[in-house]
Design an enzyme around this catalytic site. Structure first.
Site, short mmCIF file in Angstrom:
data_model
loop_
_atom_site.label_atom_id
_atom_site.label_comp_id
_atom_site.label_asym_id
_atom_site.label_seq_id
_atom_site.Cartn_x
_atom_site.Cartn_y
_atom_site.Cartn_z
N LYS A 72 0.83 -1.21 0.00
CA LYS A 72 0.00 0.00 0.00
C LYS A 72 0.87 1.26 0.00
O LYS A 72 2.03 1.24 0.38
CB LYS A 72 -0.98 -0.04 1.18
CG LYS A 72 -2.11 -1.04 0.90
CD LYS A 72 -3.18 -1.07 1.95
CE LYS A 72 -4.24 -2.12 1.53
NZ LYS A 72 -5.16 -2.43 2.63
N ARG A 119 -2.42 -9.88 5.55
CA ARG A 119 -2.97 -10.09 4.20
C ARG A 119 -1.94 -9.56 3.22
O ARG A 119 -1.66 -8.35 3.22
CB ARG A 119 -4.30 -9.34 4.09
CG ARG A 119 -5.01 -9.48 2.77
CD ARG A 119 -6.30 -8.65 2.78
NE ARG A 119 -6.99 -8.74 1.51
CZ ARG A 119 -6.69 -7.99 0.45
NH1 ARG A 119 -5.73 -7.10 0.50
NH2 ARG A 119 -7.37 -8.13 -0.68
N1 PMM Z 1 -7.29 -4.21 1.64
C1 PMM Z 1 -7.74 -4.35 0.38
C2 PMM Z 1 -8.75 -5.27 0.07
N2 PMM Z 1 -9.29 -6.05 1.02
N3 PMM Z 1 -9.40 -6.74 3.26
C3 PMM Z 1 -9.00 -6.62 4.54
N4 PMM Z 1 -9.56 -7.38 5.50
N5 PMM Z 1 -8.02 -5.73 4.91
C4 PMM Z 1 -7.41 -4.92 3.99
O1 PMM Z 1 -6.54 -4.11 4.39
C5 PMM Z 1 -7.83 -5.00 2.63
C6 PMM Z 1 -8.85 -5.94 2.30
C7 PMM Z 1 -7.15 -3.48 -0.70
O2 PMM Z 1 -5.88 -3.89 -1.04
P1 PMM Z 1 -5.50 -4.70 -2.40
O3 PMM Z 1 -6.13 -3.96 -3.55
O4 PMM Z 1 -4.04 -4.74 -2.43
O5 PMM Z 1 -6.11 -6.08 -2.30
#
Ligand code: PMM
Length: 251
Positions: free
Chosen positions: A207, A238
């Site tokens: 991020k 994650r």
């Molecule tokens: N961030 C993204 C998508 N889903 N779910 C949870 N639980 N926590 C997060 O920080 C989160 C998520 C967006 O990030 P990406 O586009 O890199 O998947």
């Protein structure tokens, strides 16, 4: 600490957009993560990057369900990254076990009830509204106190809907309506979130607050963040790449 591997089936995800948007490539990537020792694969069909527009439910289902059905055959734990109750229901039916709702039950009024009925582990993330204009909502008096307060409201709503304590996981929502200082304050005070008594998930991988002018240039910082969090008592991270995070956790 668990490693949740991200499988974004979106053509426009800011981190791995377009690379895994075909069925074969997605299944191949999922199997590679299994070989690298992933604990949970988080499958999503809707981008939540800042500024993203919503996709239709039909489009979301068409992206995620075939891949979930296929990877479920391998016996891996799968979470469905969705804000929609109907998508969560279809995903669990197809073989997912965990619901990952970035809206913490705010986007779909049926979500908490459905999660309770399914008796599925439910991840409630801190959220202040749709990605399209979330950056304008990054205003806090004290970010840690405010996010905890808003998460506690979501915990109460989830428990009132019938989600058990054992099935509830919380996430402060790194990068969601938060600037870099907000994200670092949350990470610096992560013990305050752990002290709430629920498993905590952190999604900081690649991020923007990690610096660098593209997601790929944030990989080293993402791995260092996992190492930093490894002694914090959180439940999981994650992440995009599985093996480097597994490696750093084994040192
Ligand atoms: N961030 C993204 C998508 N889903 N779910 C949870 N639980 N926590 C997060 O920080 C989160 C998520 C967006 O990030 P990406 O586009 O890199 O998947």
């Amino acid at each position: 600490m668990l490693v949740m591997g991200i499988l974004n089936l979106t053509p426009d995800s800011f981190a791995d957009g377009g690379r895994y948007n075909s069925f074969e490539a997605a299944v191949e990537r999922g199997r590679a993560m299994i070989a690298e020792g992933v604990d949970i694969i988080d499958i999503g069909g809707e981008s939540t990057r800042p500024g993203a527009e919503r996709v239709s439910e039909a489009e979301e289902l068409a992206r995620v369900i075939p891949v979930i059905s296929e990877l479920a055959k391998d016996g891996v734990r799968i979470s469905i990254d969705t804000m929609r109750a109907d998508t969560a229901l279809a995903a669990i039916d197809a073989g997912a076990q965990i619901i990952n709702d970035v809206s913490g039950g705010l986007a779909d009024p049926l979500m908490l009830k459905i999660a309770a009925e399914l008796k599925a582990p439910y991840i409630a993330m801190h959220w202040r509204g749709a990605s399209k204009d979330m950056n304008s909502r990054a205003i806090y008096d004290d970010v840690v106190r405010d996010v905890i307060c808003e998460l506690q409201e979501r915990i109460s709503a989830a428990r009132d809907a019938g989600i058990t304590k054992e099935n509830l996981i919380i996430d402060p929502g790194i990068g969601f309506a938060k600037d870099a200082d907000h994200n670092w304050a949350i990470i610096d005070q992560i013990d305050e979130f752990v002290a709430l008594g629920y498993p905590v998930l952190i999604g900081g991988s690649r991020k923007r607050f990690l610096g660098g002018d593209s997601p790929d240039r944030r990989e080293a910082a993402s791995i260092a963040l996992t190492k930093r969090l490894s002694t914090s008592g959180i439940w999981g991270v994650r992440v995009h790449s599985v093996k480097p995070h597994k490696d750093v956790l084994s040192t």
